[in-house]
Scaffold this active site. Sequence first.
Site, PDB file in Angstrom:
ATOM      1  N   ARG A 219      -2.918  38.437   5.786  1.00  0.00           N
ATOM      2  CA  ARG A 219      -2.760  37.884   7.134  1.00  0.00           C
ATOM      3  C   ARG A 219      -1.302  38.046   7.579  1.00  0.00           C
ATOM      4  NH1 ARG A 219      -7.393  34.236   5.689  1.00  0.00           N
ATOM      5  NH2 ARG A 219      -6.136  32.783   4.489  1.00  0.00           N
ATOM      6  N   SER A 258     -20.830  36.087  13.179  1.00  0.00           N
ATOM      7  CA  SER A 258     -22.231  35.729  13.412  1.00  0.00           C
ATOM      8  C   SER A 258     -22.468  34.227  13.260  1.00  0.00           C
ATOM      9  CB  SER A 258     -23.136  36.497  12.441  1.00  0.00           C
ATOM     10  OG  SER A 258     -22.689  36.279  11.120  1.00  0.00           O
ATOM     11  N   ASP A 309     -12.946  42.350   8.287  1.00  0.00           N
ATOM     12  CA  ASP A 309     -12.941  41.636   6.995  1.00  0.00           C
ATOM     13  C   ASP A 309     -14.360  41.171   6.666  1.00  0.00           C
ATOM     14  OD1 ASP A 309     -12.142  40.337   4.691  1.00  0.00           O
ATOM     15  OD2 ASP A 309     -11.451  38.542   5.748  1.00  0.00           O
ATOM     16  N   CYS A 349     -14.387  43.401   0.057  1.00  0.00           N
ATOM     17  CA  CYS A 349     -14.261  42.467  -1.070  1.00  0.00           C
ATOM     18  C   CYS A 349     -15.377  42.702  -2.083  1.00  0.00           C
ATOM     19  CB  CYS A 349     -14.224  41.029  -0.582  1.00  0.00           C
ATOM     20  SG  CYS A 349     -15.679  40.521   0.326  1.00  0.00           S
TER      21      CYS A 349
HETATM   22  N1  SAH Z   1     -11.446  36.957   7.830  1.00  0.00           N
HETATM   23  C1  SAH Z   1     -11.886  35.638   7.433  1.00  0.00           C
HETATM   24  C2  SAH Z   1     -12.910  35.637   6.327  1.00  0.00           C
HETATM   25  C3  SAH Z   1     -14.158  36.450   6.649  1.00  0.00           C
HETATM   26  S1  SAH Z   1     -15.542  36.018   5.666  1.00  0.00           S
HETATM   27  C4  SAH Z   1     -10.661  34.791   7.076  1.00  0.00           C
HETATM   28  O1  SAH Z   1      -9.546  35.339   6.955  1.00  0.00           O
HETATM   29  O2  SAH Z   1     -10.801  33.578   6.912  1.00  0.00           O
HETATM   30  C5  SAH Z   1     -16.805  36.983   6.360  1.00  0.00           C
HETATM   31  C6  SAH Z   1     -17.357  36.458   7.668  1.00  0.00           C
HETATM   32  O3  SAH Z   1     -18.282  37.429   8.156  1.00  0.00           O
HETATM   33  C7  SAH Z   1     -18.133  35.160   7.609  1.00  0.00           C
HETATM   34  O4  SAH Z   1     -17.558  34.240   8.503  1.00  0.00           O
HETATM   35  C8  SAH Z   1     -19.559  35.513   8.069  1.00  0.00           C
HETATM   36  O5  SAH Z   1     -20.141  34.518   8.901  1.00  0.00           O
HETATM   37  C9  SAH Z   1     -19.335  36.763   8.849  1.00  0.00           C
HETATM   38  N2  SAH Z   1     -20.435  37.730   8.934  1.00  0.00           N
HETATM   39  C10 SAH Z   1     -21.230  38.191   7.944  1.00  0.00           C
HETATM   40  N3  SAH Z   1     -22.030  39.179   8.400  1.00  0.00           N
HETATM   41  C11 SAH Z   1     -21.721  39.353   9.699  1.00  0.00           C
HETATM   42  C12 SAH Z   1     -22.181  40.242  10.720  1.00  0.00           C
HETATM   43  N4  SAH Z   1     -23.107  41.174  10.465  1.00  0.00           N
HETATM   44  N5  SAH Z   1     -21.653  40.155  11.962  1.00  0.00           N
HETATM   45  C13 SAH Z   1     -20.695  39.206  12.215  1.00  0.00           C
HETATM   46  N6  SAH Z   1     -20.213  38.371  11.293  1.00  0.00           N
HETATM   47  C14 SAH Z   1     -20.717  38.433  10.057  1.00  0.00           C
END
Ligand code: SAH
Length: 406
Positions: A219, A258, A309, A349
């Site tokens: 970040r 989502s 991410d 990840c």
């Molecule tokens: N970048 C964030 C962590 C991301 S975790 C941070 O720094 O805190 C991954 C996220 O992707 C979750 O919030 C989950 O709800 C979302 N997610 C999973 N599949 C998705 C999709 N197809 N479209 C949008 N969001 C999605």
Amino acid sequence: MSRHPASDYPAVRLKAGREKPVRQRHPWIFSGAIAAIPAKAADGAIVDVCDAHGAFLARGYLNRRSQIQVRLLTWDADEPIDAAFWRRRLQAALDLRAALPEVRGCTALRLVNAENDFLPGLTVDRLGDYLVLQAGTLAIDQRKQELATLLLELTGCQGVVERSDMAVRKLEGLSAQSGVLAGAPPPERVEVVEDGLVFAVDLLHGQKTGFYSDQRANRRRVAAYCAGKRVLNAFSYTGAFALHALRSGATHVTNLDSSLDALMLAEANLRCNGFDPDRQAENIVGDVFQVLRDWDAAGVADFDVIILDPPKFAQNQSAVERALRGYKEINRLALRLLRPGGVLATFSCSGLVSADLFQKVVFGAAVDANRATQVLETLRQSADHPVALTFPEGEYLKGLIVRIAA
Ligand code: SAH
């Protein structure tokens, strides 16, 4: 050499020629390497591991139901696995964090990173004055109460919450469990601080342990590209990248996720850090694949920085091919949605997708998007998520900062 005479632990015997990884201190012993497990050893119990001739190699815990039948705790025949052992290992993990420059001033951090802190199966995050514990294996599950009590004592925290709802527990014959393990129950929202930014975390219902401290270092790195820029934070969760970007001078951020719950927290986080959620940000509930395709079809290319991410796409080996297609698709779309000179910060990840392979996938995406690209930085998980050199499986988060030609 014979087995250590003082040991009362039942001895698991390896097949001939299978001792090398154990000697090299890899912590896992798969069923295929084992010649015999004594019937008196219960699943979850401590066992010695001996070579085919009966010589002591290491000591760990057993679970016949798992493919990884023994996870190793010590290579010292004179080290019993007693209360003092767990206390020493936990204290060593805490001491490491206390000495880490990276986490200074942050109240969200990983305190125990399982195999990588020589405590297989145990993950502990600190979030403000609370701890979140994940028991990934049967033996840790059996001892979680004792571990939670010890952790409270060693950290002075107020309470320990369990969030053992990971898919890997099924492989150990365990079901999902969550709740308060020790101390006081947490408030509905716990506040954590990262680099002076404040985040509300929902310990009992948030994703994973509630906050992704593994991305802290990234970040910071990504925010440095955001001054004066319009930023898309895709897979935003509660908007941690967005807050860092705004603080570094981004003119506008779009959080896309989502999960409505995650975006509601993202909005609250914007407000409580003094940003204007209407003027400086937009929170969009949607599927990243779909939304990016729609924008691409509409010819919208309106971002200077895009962060991708996603969650772990490859949960197991058979899911890797499909995961790679998923990574390629979102990266292809993101590269098309960037303005000339724009920057993509892209992550995976999935432990099963190596950094090399991930870079190849992003290369493939750039070819398909027909964009000239350069890698500016390679990224990894934060330092409070160390990787034991004996356990390369511990390296899971990788990322690239890529610029497209102006
Ligand atoms: N970048 C964030 C962590 C991301 S975790 C941070 O720094 O805190 C991954 C996220 O992707 C979750 O919030 C989950 O709800 C979302 N997610 C999973 N599949 C998705 C999709 N197809 N479209 C949008 N969001 C999605």
